[in-house]
Structures are given as C-alpha cells and as structure tokens.
Motif scaffolding. Sequence first.
Motif, PDB file in Angstrom:
ATOM      1  N   UNK A 123     116.228 -66.470  -3.687  1.00 26.14           N
ATOM      2  CA  UNK A 123     114.388 -66.395  -3.466  1.00 26.14           C
ATOM      3  C   UNK A 123     113.967 -65.308  -2.533  1.00 26.14           C
ATOM      4  N   UNK A 124     114.514 -64.262  -2.158  1.00 29.06           N
ATOM      5  CA  UNK A 124     113.880 -63.034  -1.433  1.00 29.06           C
ATOM      6  C   UNK A 124     112.774 -62.742  -2.025  1.00 29.06           C
ATOM      7  N   UNK A 125     112.792 -62.658  -3.195  1.00 30.37           N
ATOM      8  CA  UNK A 125     111.846 -61.737  -4.262  1.00 30.37           C
ATOM      9  C   UNK A 125     110.309 -62.553  -4.303  1.00 30.37           C
ATOM     10  N   UNK A 126     110.791 -63.892  -4.545  1.00 28.36           N
ATOM     11  CA  UNK A 126     109.633 -64.591  -3.989  1.00 28.36           C
ATOM     12  C   UNK A 126     108.970 -64.910  -2.962  1.00 28.36           C
ATOM     13  N   UNK A 127     110.102 -65.174  -2.250  1.00 34.32           N
ATOM     14  CA  UNK A 127     108.586 -65.425  -0.836  1.00 34.32           C
ATOM     15  C   UNK A 127     108.292 -63.608  -0.610  1.00 34.32           C
ATOM     16  N   UNK A 128     108.724 -62.225  -0.465  1.00 32.64           N
ATOM     17  CA  UNK A 128     108.161 -61.675  -0.800  1.00 32.64           C
ATOM     18  C   UNK A 128     106.137 -61.194  -0.948  1.00 32.64           C
ATOM     19  N   UNK A 129     106.848 -62.014  -2.371  1.00 33.01           N
ATOM     20  CA  UNK A 129     104.818 -62.143  -3.761  1.00 33.01           C
ATOM     21  C   UNK A 129     104.911 -63.414  -2.570  1.00 33.01           C
ATOM     22  N   UNK A 130     104.944 -64.031  -1.937  1.00 37.91           N
ATOM     23  CA  UNK A 130     104.107 -65.250  -1.453  1.00 37.91           C
ATOM     24  C   UNK A 130     103.651 -65.271  -0.663  1.00 37.91           C
ATOM     25  N   UNK A 131     103.815 -64.563  -0.037  1.00 37.19           N
ATOM     26  CA  UNK A 131     104.125 -64.264   2.012  1.00 37.19           C
ATOM     27  C   UNK A 131     102.268 -63.784   1.799  1.00 37.19           C
ATOM     28  N   UNK A 132     101.936 -63.502   0.632  1.00 42.37           N
ATOM     29  CA  UNK A 132     100.764 -62.476   0.492  1.00 42.37           C
ATOM     30  C   UNK A 132      99.674 -63.571  -0.413  1.00 42.37           C
ATOM     31  N   UNK A 133      98.015 -63.627   1.063  1.00 35.10           N
ATOM     32  CA  UNK A 133      97.203 -65.253   0.734  1.00 35.10           C
ATOM     33  C   UNK A 133      96.977 -64.262  -0.730  1.00 35.10           C
ATOM     34  N   UNK A 134      96.766 -65.788  -1.428  1.00 38.39           N
ATOM     35  CA  UNK A 134      96.293 -65.326  -3.172  1.00 38.39           C
ATOM     36  C   UNK A 134      97.150 -65.206  -4.325  1.00 38.39           C
ATOM     37  N   UNK A 135      98.301 -64.925  -3.661  1.00 36.52           N
ATOM     38  CA  UNK A 135      99.567 -64.382  -4.329  1.00 36.52           C
ATOM     39  C   UNK A 135     100.041 -65.945  -5.659  1.00 36.52           C
ATOM     40  N   UNK A 136      98.936 -67.275  -5.119  1.00 38.43           N
ATOM     41  CA  UNK A 136      99.415 -68.451  -6.499  1.00 38.43           C
ATOM     42  C   UNK A 136      98.519 -68.116  -7.418  1.00 38.43           C
ATOM     43  N   UNK A 137      97.395 -66.634  -7.540  1.00 41.02           N
ATOM     44  CA  UNK A 137      97.246 -66.425  -8.757  1.00 41.02           C
ATOM     45  C   UNK A 137      97.482 -65.575  -9.498  1.00 41.02           C
ATOM     46  N   UNK A 138      99.257 -65.490  -9.248  1.00 40.73           N
ATOM     47  CA  UNK A 138      99.938 -64.022 -10.033  1.00 40.73           C
ATOM     48  C   UNK A 138     101.464 -64.535  -9.936  1.00 40.73           C
ATOM     49  N   UNK A 139     102.110 -65.176  -9.212  1.00 44.09           N
ATOM     50  CA  UNK A 139     102.598 -66.753  -8.917  1.00 44.09           C
ATOM     51  C   UNK A 139     103.319 -67.189  -9.764  1.00 44.09           C
TER      52      UNK A 139
END
Length: 155
Positions: free
Chosen positions: A26-42
């Motif tokens: 899950x490290x890739x998902x964590x890296x992506x979702x650590x950024x605020x606003x990532x829910x628009x993309x992930x």
Amino acid sequence: MSVDQILALARGKGWRIATAESCTGGMVAVALTDVPGSSAVVDRGFVTYSNAAKVEMLGVAQATLDAFGAVSEEIAREMAEGALAHSHADLAVSITGIAGPGGSEFKPEGRVCFGLAQKGAPTHVETQEFGALGRGTVRAKSRDHALGLLLRALS
C-alpha cells in the motif's frame, strides 16, 4: 518526481488512479493520498499480499499463478488490468516482487515486476532488479518506480 505533479496531471485529464500492490503493502496509495485533495484523483488501492487476494480481489487467474508464480510480469499485468476492471479508474499501477529477505536462484531478492494499465491502451509490464538492498530499500525503490510509471503515463 513529484506526487503533486502526478495528481495535478491526472486532475487536469479528469483521470482517476487505482493501485494494486503486493510487496509494497500500500505504499504507493499512501504516497498518493498523503497529499490534500488527492481524493479528486485516487479511486482506490488494492493490497493483495496473498495469492488468494490477487485472485479474489483482482481476478488474477489461478492458472497464471500456477504457471508463472506471483512474482512475474504475467501477474503484474493481470493485477494492473484487474485493478482497472474492479475500479472507476482510468489508470492503474501494480507491483509484485520479492522485497526480502530471501528469494531463490530463479527469483532473487529485489526482483519486482510492475504493470501499468490504462483504458484504451495496451498494458505495459516490466521487471526491475533492485538487488538485495534490504526489505525497506527495495520497497521504497518499488514505490518510487511505480510513481514514476504513473508520471510518465500522465505526461
């Protein structure tokens, strides 16, 4: 490579991203979702550490596992394509490998296979031989390589 850049490019294209991870847990998902606003993309991340999870969650064929083993480009392909099929994503990256310690003469520690599936395009697969650098280092390099694949697909 910047996660912010990946997210901005995906947002600009109106694309969603899914991940299918084994050795990175899950490290890739964590890296992506650590950024605020990532829910628009992930859209979602699948952590399919066991073979059963790969079959049940991603639709990986048991016959492919039996023929090639979990650490193979064939499985990376099926994982990426399964993540795309079982999500609302336009782009999916997969990772399966041997972070260590351990491995064999045929599948050494540090071998990691990647898949990148995109709607309307052929699936890309590749293998990286990171070597016996230690579990944490292999996992971090795998995460970074997968993020690089996403960036290149979006650029």
